[in-house]
Design a protein around this motif. Structure first.
Motif, PDB file in Angstrom:
ATOM      1  N   SER A 195       3.511   1.159  -2.225  1.00 25.48           N
ATOM      2  CA  SER A 195       2.763   0.882  -3.416  1.00 25.48           C
ATOM      3  C   SER A 195       3.024   2.241  -4.251  1.00 25.48           C
ATOM      4  O   SER A 195       2.812   1.559  -5.415  1.00 25.48           O
ATOM      5  CB  SER A 195       1.603   1.008  -2.137  1.00 25.48           C
ATOM      6  OG  SER A 195       1.374   0.436  -1.730  1.00 25.48           O
ATOM      7  N   ARG A 225      -3.341   0.116  -3.191  1.00 24.20           N
ATOM      8  CA  ARG A 225      -4.054   1.002  -2.845  1.00 24.20           C
ATOM      9  C   ARG A 225      -2.689   1.825  -2.300  1.00 24.20           C
ATOM     10  O   ARG A 225      -2.162   1.578  -1.094  1.00 24.20           O
ATOM     11  CB  ARG A 225      -5.226   0.714  -1.836  1.00 24.20           C
ATOM     12  CG  ARG A 225      -5.726   2.300  -1.356  1.00 24.20           C
ATOM     13  CD  ARG A 225      -6.967   0.801  -0.788  1.00 24.20           C
ATOM     14  NE  ARG A 225      -7.834   2.209  -0.182  1.00 24.20           N
ATOM     15  CZ  ARG A 225      -8.869   2.300   0.893  1.00 24.20           C
ATOM     16  NH1 ARG A 225      -9.428   1.497   1.016  1.00 24.20           N
ATOM     17  NH2 ARG A 225      -9.708   3.364   0.845  1.00 24.20           N
ATOM     18  N   THR A 280      -1.155   1.013   4.148  1.00 23.74           N
ATOM     19  CA  THR A 280      -3.071   1.327   3.482  1.00 23.74           C
ATOM     20  C   THR A 280      -2.586   0.023   3.353  1.00 23.74           C
ATOM     21  O   THR A 280      -3.473  -0.979   2.642  1.00 23.74           O
ATOM     22  CB  THR A 280      -2.035   1.946   3.010  1.00 23.74           C
ATOM     23  OG1 THR A 280      -2.227   3.133   3.909  1.00 23.74           O
ATOM     24  CG2 THR A 280      -3.536   1.899   1.843  1.00 23.74           C
ATOM     25  N   THR A 281      -1.476  -0.714   2.857  1.00 20.07           N
ATOM     26  CA  THR A 281      -1.075  -1.986   1.774  1.00 20.07           C
ATOM     27  C   THR A 281      -1.215  -3.394   3.171  1.00 20.07           C
ATOM     28  O   THR A 281      -0.853  -2.950   4.365  1.00 20.07           O
ATOM     29  CB  THR A 281      -0.116  -1.857   1.733  1.00 20.07           C
ATOM     30  OG1 THR A 281      -0.213  -1.092   0.680  1.00 20.07           O
ATOM     31  CG2 THR A 281       0.334  -4.002   0.604  1.00 20.07           C
ATOM     32  N   ASP A 295       4.392  -5.643  -3.763  1.00 20.17           N
ATOM     33  CA  ASP A 295       4.453  -4.426  -2.086  1.00 20.17           C
ATOM     34  C   ASP A 295       4.050  -5.247  -1.004  1.00 20.17           C
ATOM     35  O   ASP A 295       3.244  -6.593  -1.633  1.00 20.17           O
ATOM     36  CB  ASP A 295       3.448  -3.596  -2.997  1.00 20.17           C
ATOM     37  CG  ASP A 295       2.957  -2.865  -2.206  1.00 20.17           C
ATOM     38  OD1 ASP A 295       3.250  -2.668  -1.074  1.00 20.17           O
ATOM     39  OD2 ASP A 295       1.963  -2.249  -2.741  1.00 20.17           O
TER      40      ASP A 295
HETATM   41 MG    MG Z   1       1.387  -0.027   0.732  1.00 19.53          MG
END
Ligand code: MG
Ligand code: GTP
Length: 558
Positions: free
Chosen positions: A401, A413, A420-421, A442
């Motif tokens: 990311s 983010r 996180t993603t 992503d």
């Molecule tokens: Mg990510």
């Protein structure tokens, strides 16, 4: 005008030809009450129509095969002949699934039997609902994104034909004037750029039924059709009843298969292209509605059985048309672009004939009409596959990311925790003003065991399935970057990589000790014939070079 009788089909697959017929219809319905209507088919027209129906004696029973679209089988129960390796196996170019034809179509049975592993339908949406609760608040909201929906669709039933007789002062029982039922509504799908997720797609859509025919030769109203709008990039495929899929999944058996009836697109071809769908409508020669006297009474009357023999041919033509139209591509349908016209998924049932069509020299008072045909009821999988030229693939926390933020205007983010993603995002990169941009997706990180559903599994790879190139993102901050890329390649498996350009981006090059690790990684990557580039997404170092190589890898500018 009765659309039903007037239908004009010129169909190639099973070469059926139904003659067009014209019955004149007066639009001046207000006068009907005073005049003997002139828009009903006349006795001569009916006779001519019924006689025209007598074609060569068809094998009507073959058309009446309503048994099933699919059945569930246990592989171990299959006959030896069905396990025979000589079966036709083919890999679908689009979906990469291997199909097996366990029985080819023949003269006695027009259907191929296709064997589809039940595991092909064990799908889930990307959002990671099983994330542990502590982590979830930090993660992106997963409520507003969905890339998979199983929907139940139903097209409308046709309205019944009406039994009625013209009445007027001085005429207590005039000629039959019952109109035809309206056709059932259809189910359509449209692809739009206005929406970007499937989360608003309902789990079921039902089109309206057609209404009954009316007296005075009035046809019933066609049922309202349903139009479903999905985002561009949605792939739609037919699936068996999800209840059945779920129960198989609970049994945790990988041994189950669905045997699905399928047809080819040309006569005699061994490769099935379409799944045959069946509507649960009346059989040929049935579907009569009787007013006053019942079916037993009528079935003893020669005038009725004679008529029915002819009408059977009409039923057969409707049925043949249904079978031709009620199919769905085995590989599904790709809505890769905005649809110019709505795409038909399920056709509504035909309305039934009113009694006005059954006035003949032998039958002056036809107290019967035909029922409407049933609609179709089927399940489909709607799967959103984002369209990007490149996909970023890496372990959680590798810096994917951060890299996308560095190279594009996208703002996925970034966090120092894993996963996180949770939902894919796409960045657009304009390399030169006079050239189209390329796009990079992503996606969530992949962990060891992802192909067995560890971590977030591999379901989200659907978003990079159609991209021209793969970018492996490997962190030089990791203990052993070579191990990391080996894991990625193992999890993706060869078939997802083959045919694609591959680039390796070694990120976090700003971290101490990264030079040595990079050397080892470079050797490994170049031995496979891939390109590699180091960078720091955080400090935006060497990003120009990354963009240039990515543009090459996308295959868009060659
Ligand atoms: Mg990510
Ligand atoms: N030093 C350094 N840290 C980086 C670099 N790129 C990313 N990071 C850090 O690595 C952590 C993970 O970064 P992300 O970009 O969220 O990683 P990701 O691969 O998207 O992670 P998931 O979405 O969880 O799979 C963050 O704390 C980043 O600040 C880099 O080039 N150098």
């Amino acid at each position: 005008m009765s659309a039903l009788v007037n239908s004009f089909f010129s169909l190639t697959r099973r070469s059926i030809f139904v003659k067009s017929r014209h019955f004149s219809v007066s639009s001046n319905s207000l006068n009907r009450f005073f005049d003997v209507p002139d828009n009903a088919p006349t006795l001569e027209e009916n006779t001519e129509w019924l006689n025209s129906l007598q074609g060569p004696n068809k094998n009507l029973s073959q058309l009446d095969d309503y048994e099933y679209t699919y059945i569930v089988r246990d592989k171990s129960d299959l006959e030896d002949s069905e396990k025979n390796s000589e079966f036709i196996r083919f890999r679908s170019k689009k979906t990469k699934t291997v199909h097996t034809v366990v029985k080819a179509a023949c003269d006695e049975d027009p259907y191929h039997i296709l064997s589809i592993p039940a595991s092909d339908y064990f799908l889930s949406s990307s959002p990671f609902s099983s994330l542990n609760a502590k982590r979830r608040p930090k993660a992106e909201s997963v409520q507003s994104f969905s890339d998979l929906r199983v929907v139940k669709l139903k097209s409308g039933r046709g309205g019944d034909g009406e039994v009625s007789f013209f009445r007027d002062a001085g005429i207590s029982a005039g000629p039959p004037d019952g109109g035809d039922g309206g056709d059932g509504g259809d189910v359509y799908v449209m692809a739009s750029k206005e929406i970007s997720s499937l989360h608003n797609i309902r789990s079921r859509y039902i089109a309206q039924d057609g209404t009954k025919g009316k007296k005075g030769q009035l046809d019933g109203k066609k049922g309202d059709s349903v139009y479903i709008t999905v985002p561009v990039g949605t792939h739609i495929r037919w699936c068996p009843d999800p209840k059945e899929i779920r129960s198989l999944r609970n049994e945790n058996t990988e041994e189950m298969v669905f045997h699905v009836k399928a047809v080819s697109d040309e006569y005699g071809s061994l490769l099935p292209k379409f799944i045959q769908l069946f509507r649960n409508a009346y059989k040929i020669g049935e579907g009569w509605i009787f007013k006053e006297k019942d079916d037993i009474y009528h079935s003893q009357k020669e005038y009725f059985t004679d008529l029915n023999e002819k009408v059977k041919q009409f039923d057969a033509r409707i049925r043949e048309t249904e079978l031709l139209k009620d199919t769905f591509p085995i590989d599904g349908v790709d809505l890769g672009e905005v649809t110019e016209e709505p795409l038909l998924l399920l056709k509504g049932g035909k309305g039934g004939l009113g009694n006005m069509h059954f006035l003949t020299p032998m039958i002056r008072n036809p107290r019967f009409a035909k029922m409407g045909r049933e609609g179709l009821e089927e399940h489909f999988i709607f799967e959103l596959k984002l369209l990007a030229d490149l996909g970023l693939v890496g372990l959680p926390n590798a810096g994917k990311s951060t890299l996308l933020r560095a190279i594009s205007n996208a703002k996925p983010r970034v966090g120092h925790w894993e996963f996180t993603t949770l939902q894919p995002s796409i960045g657009t990169i304009q390399i030169r003003i006079d050239q189209p941009p390329f796009t990079v997706a992503d996606i969530p990180g992949i962990v060891k065991g992802a192909k067995h559903n560890k971590g977030m599994g591999l379901n989200f790879l659907r978003h990079i399935e159609r991209s021209g190139g793969l970018v492996f993102v490997v962190s030089l901050g990791s203990r052993n970057p070579v191990d990391d890329i080996t894991t990625l390649v193992d999890e993706l498996e060869e078939h997802r990589i083959e045919g694609k350009n591959v680039l390796v981006v070694a990120t976090k090059a700003d971290i101490d000790g990264s030079i040595e690790k990079f050397k080892v990684l470079k050797q490994f990557v170049e031995d496979r014939g891939w390109k590699i580039v180091p960078c720091s997404g955080l400090n935006k170092e060497n990003i120009e070079k990354v963009i240039q190589l990515m543009a090459e890898c996308s295959g868009k500018y060659i």
